[in-house]
Design an enzyme around this catalytic site. Structure first.
Site, PDB file in Angstrom:
ATOM      1  N   LYS A   1      21.507  56.962  54.868  1.00 53.52           N
ATOM      2  CA  LYS A   1      22.437  56.652  55.946  1.00 53.52           C
ATOM      3  C   LYS A   1      22.216  57.606  57.121  1.00 53.52           C
ATOM      4  CE  LYS A   1      27.477  56.009  56.466  1.00 53.52           C
ATOM      5  NZ  LYS A   1      28.763  56.095  55.729  1.00 53.52           N
TER       6      LYS A   1
ATOM      7  N   MET B   1      32.270  55.890  62.602  1.00 53.99           N
ATOM      8  CA  MET B   1      32.110  55.936  61.142  1.00 53.99           C
ATOM      9  C   MET B   1      33.371  55.511  60.392  1.00 53.99           C
ATOM     10  SD  MET B   1      28.992  57.130  60.173  1.00 53.99           S
ATOM     11  CE  MET B   1      29.045  58.333  58.861  1.00 53.99           C
TER      12      MET B   1
ATOM     13  N   SER C   1      31.012  51.844  56.362  1.00 51.90           N
ATOM     14  CA  SER C   1      30.156  52.390  57.401  1.00 51.90           C
ATOM     15  C   SER C   1      28.690  52.536  56.979  1.00 51.90           C
ATOM     16  CB  SER C   1      30.700  53.754  57.846  1.00 51.90           C
ATOM     17  OG  SER C   1      30.708  54.684  56.793  1.00 51.90           O
TER      18      SER C   1
ATOM     19  N   VAL D   1      34.439  57.056  52.374  1.00 51.12           N
ATOM     20  CA  VAL D   1      35.755  57.670  52.482  1.00 51.12           C
ATOM     21  C   VAL D   1      36.865  56.625  52.469  1.00 51.12           C
ATOM     22  CG1 VAL D   1      35.995  57.737  55.015  1.00 51.12           C
ATOM     23  CG2 VAL D   1      36.998  59.582  53.628  1.00 51.12           C
ATOM     24  N   GLY D   2      36.490  55.342  52.561  1.00 52.00           N
ATOM     25  CA  GLY D   2      37.491  54.289  52.528  1.00 52.00           C
ATOM     26  C   GLY D   2      36.934  52.984  51.990  1.00 52.00           C
ATOM     27  N   GLY D   3      35.661  53.034  51.571  1.00 53.14           N
ATOM     28  CA  GLY D   3      34.963  51.835  51.101  1.00 53.14           C
ATOM     29  C   GLY D   3      33.575  51.729  51.678  1.00 53.14           C
ATOM     30  N   SER D   4      33.076  52.812  52.276  1.00 53.74           N
ATOM     31  CA  SER D   4      31.860  52.760  53.090  1.00 53.74           C
ATOM     32  C   SER D   4      30.572  52.568  52.313  1.00 53.74           C
ATOM     33  CB  SER D   4      31.752  54.026  53.947  1.00 53.74           C
ATOM     34  OG  SER D   4      32.753  54.022  54.934  1.00 53.74           O
TER      35      SER D   4
END
Length: 549
Positions: free
Chosen positions: A143, A192, A218, A239-242
């Site tokens: 990434k 992001m 992201s 951090v939230g589903g990235s």
């Protein structure tokens, strides 16, 4: 930095954009560039067949980069001398070049350095008869947010172009020491914090499987790279589903570990260094099989990363596994938003297959509607009112891309210290509620949707409620692809009754024709720090859901 040395001086963000994209294009060899006749007609859905029709890859290279191999078996083939590192890396560089030209996947292209590294690996293998490590000759992508010496780490900010890093991130150094060859970095969203991959520096990435739908974010460029098989294994952050949203959107496997399993130190920050929202970001792999995710994790842990990253916890992945029964599977069919028909079918078919194979399945009831979790997470993600991205973007005057507004974070105000404490208290209460339900159900793993839909049109994946909950409570999860949307099997729900306005809006997005072919995936969750057992359990579950051995 002096004014004369400032690479941004005197240039508009549009001029910087053009220069950066020209630099990226120059790093693809001319003989690997698609001719006009190679591009598929307007409206083509699946971009992947072009790699076989364009003539850039030989039959042998198509085999190397195709479905015959995952990273684990490819590493074994190189170690057995079936392929040289150079021919494997060349094949994947070519495929990545094709995939990028079709889907705008890559950011920093490292083909020249990668080929040189592969040649050196071959020299070592020839002279010693041994591989340098378990990833010898395996092409990888990372990434955009990781550093590689000599290459930019823009994170999608125009203010960071033409400022090469003077170091390589420790995780990247670790896999390179194990023999991996990193061939490129992959695209991300501006800020992001968006479930799409679009920024002013590199543009928007396109889903290789269903080109008019989002790649997710992201780590969306990485999800697309794996779907097109631009590398054998990719690395994202979550951090939230990235990691999980792009894996699901592109039909590949992904793993979000518990905090402390995989090192993340020394990556290129997208926010203020030292900030602590209470929701920890983690690094995780995206690849072609569950065993690849476990293979990567085992290699990383064997390098004892706790010796260079103080956040990594020793010994939690190295203990003997003692369970002597099939995992008991909890299941969540829906919470907060009713999933689209393809997702409902994916969950129900998965449950039926597991029950037929002798797995015990139990209903799991979350302590709150998942929309309440989103309220907590969005406030914690914006403690500073997104002052960091605002500062970076102001340096060049670049505007927010549309998806930054659509996700709903940009307008949220900064929080006071007292408000921060209050929101973290709510996060702690959520963690306690989830733990209590886990203990009540007595499940070993939990099966549930990744989202309320498959991949959607770009910028429209605005609800991360099914993924961010596991960041808030820090449980590990794995994404397993289980099929594709089919208009005949997944017609509109004519009897749908909305629970609320958001539910009505979500269901209104569904059109069977638009979503035809979109990957369907399930999310499998394990208890906090139970990553080693989770990876083993998912291997067993995946064998049932997909027939993989």
């Amino acid at each position: 930095m002096t004014a004369s040395a400032n690479p941004l001086a005197g240039k508009t963000w549009k001029e910087l954009q053009a220069a950066k994209q020209a630099e990226r294009a120059s790093r693809i060899p001319e003989e690997w560039k698609l001719k006009p006749e190679h591009f598929p007609p307007e409206g083509t859905v699946d971009m992947r067949p072009v790699v076989k029709t364009c003539g850039i890859l030989s039959e042998r290279e198509l085999k190397i980069t195709g479905d015959d191999y995952d990273a684990t078996s490819l590493a074994a083939a190189v170690a057995a001398g079936e392929y040289t590192a150079l021919e494997v890396v060349t094949a994947f560089c070519k495929r990545a070049a094709v995939g990028h030209q079709l889907c705008n996947i890559l950011t920093e292209i490292m083909f020249t350095d990668a080929l040189e590294q592969a040649a050196k690996l071959d020299e070592i293998f020839k002279s010693t008869g041994k591989v340098v490590g378990p990833l010898h000759g395996v092409p990888m992508t990372f990434k955009e947010c990781f550093h590689f010496k000599g290459y930019d780490s823009t994170n999608g900010y125009m203010a960071r172009v033409f400022q090469p890093s003077d170091k390589t991130s420790p995780l990247a150094e670790l896999v390179q020491a194990a023999g991996a060859v990193v061939i490129a970095k992959t695209n991300v969203p501006q800020t992001m914090l968006v479930a799409d991959s679009h920024n002013n520096v590199f543009g928007r990435s396109k889903n290789p499987v269903v080109s008019h739908l989002t790649t997710g974010g992201s780590s969306g460029g990485e999800g697309a790279a794996q779907a097109f098989r631009c590398s054998a294994l990719g690395i994202g952050t979550d951090v939230g589903g990235s990691v999980r949203i792009p894996a699901a959107a592109n039909g590949v496997y992904g793993y979000k570990p518990s905090y402390g399993v995989i090192p993340m130190t020394g990556y290129s920050y997208s926010g203020w260094t030292g900030s602590n929202t209470g929701i920890p970001a983690v690094t995780g792999p995206i690849g072609h099989s569950i065993r690849d995710l476990a293979f990567f994790t085992k290699i990383v842990r064997a390098a004892k990363p706790w010796n260079f990253d103080p956040a990594v916890i020793p010994n939690i992945m190295e203990l003997p596994l003692t369970r002597d029964h099939k995992p008991i599977v909890g299941v969540i069919h829906q919470s907060g938003l009713k999933p689209h028909p393809p997702i409902r079918r994916g969950i129900s078919e998965s449950v039926s297959k597991l029950q037929a194979a002798g797995f015990e399945v139990r209903d799991f009831n979350l302590p709150v509607d998942l929309r309440a979790v989103r309220t907590i997470s969005e406030q914690l993600f914006t403690l500073d009112g997104l002052s960091y991205p605002r500062k970076e973007m102001a340096k060049t005057g670049e505007p927010p891309v549309p998806s930054v507004h659509e996700i709903g974070f940009w307008e949220l105000p900064p929080k006071t210290q007292e408000e921060t404490w209050a929101w973290n208290t709510k996060r702690g209460e959520l963690a306690k509620g989830v733990l209590d339900e886990w203990v009540r159900v007595r499940c070993d793993v939990l099966l549930m949707p990744v989202g309320a839909h498959t991949a959607v049109p770009p910028g429209k994946w605005t609800s991360d409620i099914y993924t961010v909950v596991w960041n808030c409570v820090d449980y590990p999860t794995v994404i397993v692809p289980v099929g594709n949307a089919d208009p005949e099997k997944d017609p509109r729900d004519e009897e749908f009754k909305a629970m609320h306005e958001a539910d009505e809006s979500n269901q209104a997005m569904y059109d069977p024709a638009i979503y035809k072919g979109a990957p369907i995936a399930v999310q499998i969750v394990g208890p906090r720090l139970g990553d080693q057992q989770l990876l083993k359990d998912v291997e067993m579950i995946d064998a049932v859901l997909n027939g993989n051995k």
